[in-house]
Design a protein around this motif. Structure first.
Motif, PDB file in Angstrom:
ATOM      1  N   LEU A 330       0.886  -1.290   0.116  1.00 21.87           N
ATOM      2  CA  LEU A 330       0.026  -0.029  -0.072  1.00 21.87           C
ATOM      3  C   LEU A 330       1.023   1.140   0.002  1.00 21.87           C
ATOM      4  CD1 LEU A 330      -2.673   1.541   0.198  1.00 21.87           C
ATOM      5  CD2 LEU A 330      -2.609   1.265   2.629  1.00 21.87           C
ATOM      6  N   LYS A 331       0.561   2.044  -0.979  1.00 20.19           N
ATOM      7  CA  LYS A 331       1.417   3.318  -1.115  1.00 20.19           C
ATOM      8  C   LYS A 331       0.504   4.534  -1.311  1.00 20.19           C
ATOM      9  CE  LYS A 331       5.178   3.093  -3.707  1.00 20.19           C
ATOM     10  NZ  LYS A 331       5.932   2.954  -4.910  1.00 20.19           N
ATOM     11  N   ILE A 332       0.796   5.529  -0.531  1.00 16.33           N
ATOM     12  CA  ILE A 332      -0.180   6.642  -0.874  1.00 16.33           C
ATOM     13  C   ILE A 332       0.833   7.861  -1.425  1.00 16.33           C
ATOM     14  CG2 ILE A 332      -1.364   8.686   0.402  1.00 16.33           C
ATOM     15  CD1 ILE A 332      -2.198   6.699   2.363  1.00 16.33           C
ATOM     16  N   LYS A 333       0.507   8.072  -2.706  1.00 13.39           N
ATOM     17  CA  LYS A 333       1.494   8.540  -3.604  1.00 13.39           C
ATOM     18  C   LYS A 333       0.897   9.721  -4.313  1.00 13.39           C
ATOM     19  CE  LYS A 333       5.478   8.344  -6.703  1.00 13.39           C
ATOM     20  NZ  LYS A 333       6.334   7.427  -7.603  1.00 13.39           N
ATOM     21  N   ARG A 334       1.314  11.143  -4.207  1.00 13.25           N
ATOM     22  CA  ARG A 334       0.640  12.311  -4.978  1.00 13.25           C
ATOM     23  C   ARG A 334      -1.029  12.166  -4.845  1.00 13.25           C
ATOM     24  NH1 ARG A 334       3.819  14.767  -8.642  1.00 13.25           N
ATOM     25  NH2 ARG A 334       1.616  15.403  -9.619  1.00 13.25           N
ATOM     26  N   ARG A 335      -1.143  11.973  -3.397  1.00 14.49           N
ATOM     27  CA  ARG A 335      -2.452  12.168  -3.003  1.00 14.49           C
ATOM     28  C   ARG A 335      -3.604  11.049  -3.363  1.00 14.49           C
ATOM     29  NH1 ARG A 335      -3.547  18.406  -4.123  1.00 14.49           N
ATOM     30  NH2 ARG A 335      -2.674  17.716  -6.034  1.00 14.49           N
ATOM     31  N   ARG A 336      -3.089  10.140  -3.767  1.00 13.03           N
ATOM     32  CA  ARG A 336      -3.426   8.731  -4.191  1.00 13.03           C
ATOM     33  C   ARG A 336      -3.251   7.599  -3.751  1.00 13.03           C
ATOM     34  NH1 ARG A 336      -3.734   7.319 -10.619  1.00 13.03           N
ATOM     35  NH2 ARG A 336      -5.039   5.711  -9.707  1.00 13.03           N
ATOM     36  N   VAL A 337      -4.216   6.650  -3.470  1.00 17.54           N
ATOM     37  CA  VAL A 337      -3.927   5.223  -3.026  1.00 17.54           C
ATOM     38  C   VAL A 337      -3.785   4.275  -3.988  1.00 17.54           C
ATOM     39  CG1 VAL A 337      -4.994   3.678  -1.431  1.00 17.54           C
ATOM     40  CG2 VAL A 337      -5.662   5.979  -1.123  1.00 17.54           C
ATOM     41  N   LEU A 338      -2.488   3.610  -3.836  1.00 17.45           N
ATOM     42  CA  LEU A 338      -1.961   2.774  -4.924  1.00 17.45           C
ATOM     43  C   LEU A 338      -1.826   1.419  -4.363  1.00 17.45           C
ATOM     44  CD1 LEU A 338       0.501   4.821  -6.821  1.00 17.45           C
ATOM     45  CD2 LEU A 338      -1.913   4.490  -7.327  1.00 17.45           C
ATOM     46  N   LEU A 339      -2.067   0.343  -4.733  1.00 16.77           N
ATOM     47  CA  LEU A 339      -1.787  -0.908  -4.435  1.00 16.77           C
ATOM     48  C   LEU A 339      -0.694  -1.615  -5.320  1.00 16.77           C
ATOM     49  CD1 LEU A 339      -5.295  -2.330  -3.369  1.00 16.77           C
ATOM     50  CD2 LEU A 339      -3.480  -1.552  -1.971  1.00 16.77           C
TER      51      LEU A 339
END
Length: 387
Positions: A330-339
């Protein structure tokens, strides 16, 4: 606790959409939903492209999704906000229930807004590097030894990345909130402390409120219910059995109505036996394990938490679907939640060495001991053997 069925309240049953038959007869389709190509059930987007890919297209209508935070509530809130934002964008009825009115106001005010056009392109910029068409494109002459892998495409680790730019997968910016006009459309429920025995329990009133909200929506609409931190001590559950009964009644309401329930629990408030029963009472069970910076492995240095699938949807099917990968980053990058899929690090640290390289004799003695134990013969000594 008596259920709403005992009080004479009849559930509102809605028909689920199906794939068009071969005869060409049209079927009823719920708003903001589509038919699953695998199970022919009504599914809708969860708000996260990566989570939709894991769940084979989306969340089925009439199910309960449980998000477990380890050790406490932190990252499940982001997925519930995306779940509510997706419901508002497709025209679903969204309701939130919490133990305190302050928590409801904070949750509704943090629902992200849908971005389109230039805002969407700016949000996706820098998320990942452009990928070559195949592995062999990185060399001028191609692969000579491993020529079989020359035409294989490179795998993108971000889940749902190929569908992020599609119109059916809207994107949400966690830094931008919804308008005030949309805030007013969100329903909410909070209990009031009362010691009067004539007043029903807050859990029973919560179930009746969900049932009443399901009866108010049109026949072709869907109700989305968000229950953040539903296991909080402020809800005043007497024991774990009352909480299990509450989950069973929630699943019954979801089955009998066009309803999707998303709730979050904390790992620190339940025993392993209780968590096992909660997982059995849910339709999908997801664990979000927070990674501590001081104990973070080299494999997880770019992630804030681990996203683990412990149970997926198996409603009205003969066998549960097969999941190839159960753990994601789980990565929160550039105000987005990415899997993202987990991959081995490209380079090991300098201290990582094989312990057995400097002791060849130890290897021979160990192998000889294993062979001796299995075959019943004498173990080999540390001296070199001549063949």
């Amino acid at each position: 606790m008596c259920s709403s069925m005992d009080r004479g309240i009849q559930p509102v049953v809605h028909s689920s959409p199906q794939i068009r038959s071969a005869s060409g007869l049209s079927q009823t389709v719920l708003q903001g939903c589509k038919s699953s190509l695998i199970t022919s059930q009504a599914i809708t987007s969860s708000g996260s492209p990566g989570l939709n890919q894991i769940f084979n297209g989306g969340v089925p209508v009439g199910t309960v999704v449980v998000l477990e935070d380890r050790p406490c509530h932190l990252y499940s809130r982001h997925f519930m906000l995306l779940f509510a934002a997706e419901g508002l964008s497709v025209g679903h009825r969204v309701c939130v229930a919490a133990a305190r009115s302050v928590e409801i106001k904070e949750f509704i005010s943090d629902i992200p807004r849908k971005v389109t056009g230039e805002e969407s392109s700016g949000l996706n910029e820098g998320l990942r590097n452009p990928l070559p068409e195949s592995i062999g494109d990185r060399q001028g002459d191609g692969l000579k030894i491993a020529f079989r892998y020359e035409s294989l495409p490179k795998i993108d680790s971000v889940l749902g990345a190929s569908h992020a730019s599609a119109p059916s997968e809207p994107q949400y910016d966690l830094g931008r909130k919804i308008d005030a006009s949309q805030v007013e459309t969100v329903g909410y429920f909070t209990h009031s402390h009362s010691s009067s025995p004539a007043v029903p329990s807050r859990i029973h009133r919560l179930l009746e409120w969900i049932l009443n909200e399901a009866g108010k929506i049109p026949r072709q609409n869907v109700l989305r219910v968000c229950l953040p931190a539903v296991d909080s001590p402020l809800w005043n559950f007497h024991d774990s059995h009352e909480f299990f009964r509450f989950l069973f009644q929630l699943r019954t309401l979801a089955r009998q109505n066009s309803l999707i329930i998303s709730l979050s629990i904390s790992h620190s408030l339940h025993s392993p036996a209780d968590l096992f029963r909660i997982r059995r009472l849910s339709d999908a069970y997801v664990v979000l394990e927070t990674l501590k910076s001081e104990k973070k492995h080299a494999l997880y240095r770019d992630y804030q938490a681990l996203f683990r699938i412990e149970k997926t949807f198996a409603v009205n099917v003969l066998r549960p679907p097969v999941i190839l990968d159960c753990e994601y980053g789980l990565k929160i990058k550039r105000r987005r939640v990415l899997l993202e899929r987990l991959h081995l690090p490209p380079a090991l640290p300098e201290t990582a060495q094989r312990e057995t390289t400097d002791h060849p004799s130890g290897i021979r003695s160990t192998i000889g001991g294993l062979v001796g134990n299995q075959l019943g013969c004498q173990a080999a000594t540390e001296r070199n053997l001549d063949f």
